[in-house]
Design an enzyme around this catalytic site. Structure first.
Site, mmCIF file in Angstrom:
data_model
loop_
_atom_site.group_PDB
_atom_site.id
_atom_site.type_symbol
_atom_site.label_atom_id
_atom_site.label_comp_id
_atom_site.label_asym_id
_atom_site.label_seq_id
_atom_site.Cartn_x
_atom_site.Cartn_y
_atom_site.Cartn_z
ATOM 1 N N HIS A 52 -1.305 -7.912 3.067
ATOM 2 C CA HIS A 52 -1.011 -8.461 4.405
ATOM 3 C C HIS A 52 -1.999 -8.000 5.472
ATOM 4 O O HIS A 52 -1.954 -8.453 6.612
ATOM 5 C CB HIS A 52 0.437 -8.170 4.828
ATOM 6 C CG HIS A 52 0.759 -6.762 5.216
ATOM 7 N ND1 HIS A 52 0.953 -6.395 6.522
ATOM 8 C CD2 HIS A 52 0.945 -5.637 4.488
ATOM 9 C CE1 HIS A 52 1.262 -5.106 6.581
ATOM 10 N NE2 HIS A 52 1.259 -4.625 5.354
ATOM 11 N N ASN A 88 -6.757 3.853 10.264
ATOM 12 C CA ASN A 88 -6.004 2.762 10.886
ATOM 13 C C ASN A 88 -5.767 2.969 12.381
ATOM 14 O O ASN A 88 -5.432 2.037 13.099
ATOM 15 C CB ASN A 88 -4.658 2.576 10.173
ATOM 16 C CG ASN A 88 -3.875 3.857 10.067
ATOM 17 O OD1 ASN A 88 -4.306 4.802 9.420
ATOM 18 N ND2 ASN A 88 -2.731 3.909 10.713
ATOM 19 N N ALA A 130 0.806 -1.219 0.000
ATOM 20 C CA ALA A 130 0.000 0.000 0.000
ATOM 21 C C ALA A 130 0.840 1.270 0.000
ATOM 22 O O ALA A 130 0.428 2.287 -0.564
ATOM 23 C CB ALA A 130 -0.932 0.003 1.205
ATOM 24 N N THR A 131 2.002 1.214 0.636
ATOM 25 C CA THR A 131 2.843 2.416 0.633
ATOM 26 C C THR A 131 3.167 2.792 -0.812
ATOM 27 O O THR A 131 3.069 3.954 -1.207
ATOM 28 C CB THR A 131 4.128 2.154 1.452
ATOM 29 O OG1 THR A 131 3.747 1.849 2.799
ATOM 30 C CG2 THR A 131 5.053 3.353 1.436
ATOM 31 N N CYS A 135 3.173 7.222 13.342
ATOM 32 C CA CYS A 135 3.266 8.403 12.489
ATOM 33 C C CYS A 135 3.772 9.593 13.306
ATOM 34 O O CYS A 135 3.483 9.725 14.492
ATOM 35 C CB CYS A 135 1.945 8.736 11.807
ATOM 36 S SG CYS A 135 0.519 8.522 12.812
HETATM 37 N N1 PMP Z 1 -2.429 2.775 4.671
HETATM 38 C C1 PMP Z 1 -2.986 2.345 5.803
HETATM 39 C C2 PMP Z 1 -4.319 2.906 6.233
HETATM 40 C C3 PMP Z 1 -2.354 1.386 6.587
HETATM 41 O O1 PMP Z 1 -2.939 0.961 7.728
HETATM 42 C C4 PMP Z 1 -1.106 0.860 6.162
HETATM 43 C C5 PMP Z 1 -0.370 -0.176 6.987
HETATM 44 N N2 PMP Z 1 -0.131 0.223 8.311
HETATM 45 C C6 PMP Z 1 -0.558 1.344 4.958
HETATM 46 C C7 PMP Z 1 -1.254 2.287 4.240
HETATM 47 C C8 PMP Z 1 0.766 0.832 4.434
HETATM 48 O O2 PMP Z 1 0.631 -0.481 3.971
HETATM 49 P P1 PMP Z 1 1.845 -1.389 3.532
HETATM 50 O O3 PMP Z 1 2.381 -2.007 4.776
HETATM 51 O O4 PMP Z 1 1.238 -2.412 2.607
HETATM 52 O O5 PMP Z 1 2.834 -0.524 2.820
#
Ligand code: PMP
Length: 371
Positions: free
Chosen positions: A198, A146, A69-70, A315
């Site tokens: 994941h 999140n 997602a990042t 964060c």
């Molecule tokens: N967006 C949100 C809302 C998340 O909760 C997370 C994971 N903590 C991410 C993005 C990043 O995901 P990834 O670990 O697949 O890069």
């Protein structure tokens, strides 16, 4: 160990691990090669794209596979950015993988706005709409937060944005929503949607970006031209196939009901003096503060009693340690004493009841020590 940090990551389904192994050790061919076994893999990846679109409830659009997602968030934002006098709007509720891209946009001289959150954790829509104008290029939203589990009304917000200015691109980070809460993308007027395997029992390091109209995007990684040129690099075939297996296995509606029951039971089990529920609507995520005890201390102590919970996302924040909760106007004390508990359908009711008891015991012990 009772694992209650499923918003950080989930345990992979055994079936996904089996599929991964099959593509790592047997059907390991590079999908860009031109022999039949590779073409077969290309076809299978095509099926995965169709499956993902179906699960998202999108009758049109494309799927670009990414390394999670990042990367999907970076691709949506940086890949849709254009030179010129444009403006970009983000929410204070964004995950770091969006928020820090916004900060980079500022570094690069772009005009960026951040919208605060309301005390209930939802984005301040009045503020958002007041910022929109014909120069706005992109608005990025989070579907389920999140940290808090708050669900933003993406349908209403995206419709209103497009009504104001139909050319504005809308990106949604759906990491904590996809395969967890029921929705149909066709009902939302948006351009990009981010998912990560994941978080729903697939492997780490693989995800996807849904793109409604591919001409709104440019690549941010250049190379061999995989993913139609939008994401170069040999695809993580095992990861993609394993992600697909997870998607196939998940029954969103029945998991939702089951996890909602777990969350309610858990809330009931920690009903005591000093316990303050901060959380939102998603049954998967619960934020709780425990008056008088540092959240990090509580989290660390709990692991000694076999319970793993989260302190929340790491964060960055200027003041009290959590940008999202600060933006909701929570007190420093509430933020400092808060932990995040997040469930999955793999948790049993027994685990939940035990965890509730253990948490209260550990909390009371720590409180005594402090006082
Ligand atoms: N967006 C949100 C809302 C998340 O909760 C997370 C994971 N903590 C991410 C993005 C990043 O995901 P990834 O670990 O697949 O890069």
């Amino acid at each position: 160990m009772i694992y209650l940090d499923n918003a950080a990551t989930t345990k992979m389904y055994e079936e996904c691990a089996d599929i991964y192994k099959e593509y790592a050790c047997n059907s390991f061919y590079n999908p860009s090669a031109e022999y039949r076994v590779s073409l077969d893999i290309v076809k299978k990846m095509q099926n995965v794209r169709e499956n993902l679109l179906r699960k998202l409830g999108a009758s049109k659009g494309e799927i670009i596979f990414t390394g999670g997602a990042t990367e999907s968030n970076n691709l949506a934002i940086m890949g849709s950015k254009r030179n010129g006098n444009y403006e970009y709007i983000f929410s204070e509720g964004a995950h770091a993988s969006v928020y820090n891209v916004a900060k980079e946009l500022i570094q690069r001289g772009n005009n960026v706005h951040f919208v605060n959150l309301l005390p209930n954790g939802q984005i301040d829509c009045d503020k958002l709409y007041s910022l929109i104008n014909e120069k706005t290029r992109l608005v990025s939203l989070i579907h389920v937060n999140n940290e808090t589990g708050i669900i933003n009304d993406i349908k209403q917000i995206s419709t209103l944005i497009k009504q104001k200015c139909k050319n504005i691109l809308v990106h949604v980070d759906g990491v904590q929503a996809f395969c967890k809460i029921p929705f149909t993308l066709d009902n939302y007027d948006l351009d990009f949607y981010t998912i990560s395997a994941h978080k729903f029992h697939g492997p780490k390091g693989v995800g996807a970006l849904y793109v409604k109209s591919i001409n709104t995007l440019k690549p941010i990684i250049y190379g061999g031209g995989q993913e139609n040129g939008y994401r170069s690099g040999t695809e993580n075939v095992g990861g993609i196939m394993a992600m697909n297996k997870a998607v196939e296995m998940i029954d969103v509606e029945s998991n939702y009901k089951y996890v909602a029951m777990l969350k309610n039971e858990f809330i009931a089990s920690i009903n005591a003096n000093g316990v303050n529920i901060i959380s939102g609507d998603s049954p998967y995520i619960l934020s709780v503060s425990f008056a008088g005890v540092n959240g990090e201390t509580l989290m660390r102590s709990l692991q000694d009693y076999g319970v793993l919970v989260g302190k929340g996302s790491a964060c960055s924040s200027k003041k009290s340690g959590n940008r999202v909760l600060e933006s909701m106007g929570l007190s420093k004390e509430n933020i400092k004493t808060r932990i995040r508990i997040s469930f999955s359908e793999m948790n049993t009711l027994e685990e939940i009841k035990t965890a509730g008891k253990v948490i209260l015991e550990v909390y009371n012990n720590l409180k005594e020590k402090v006082s």
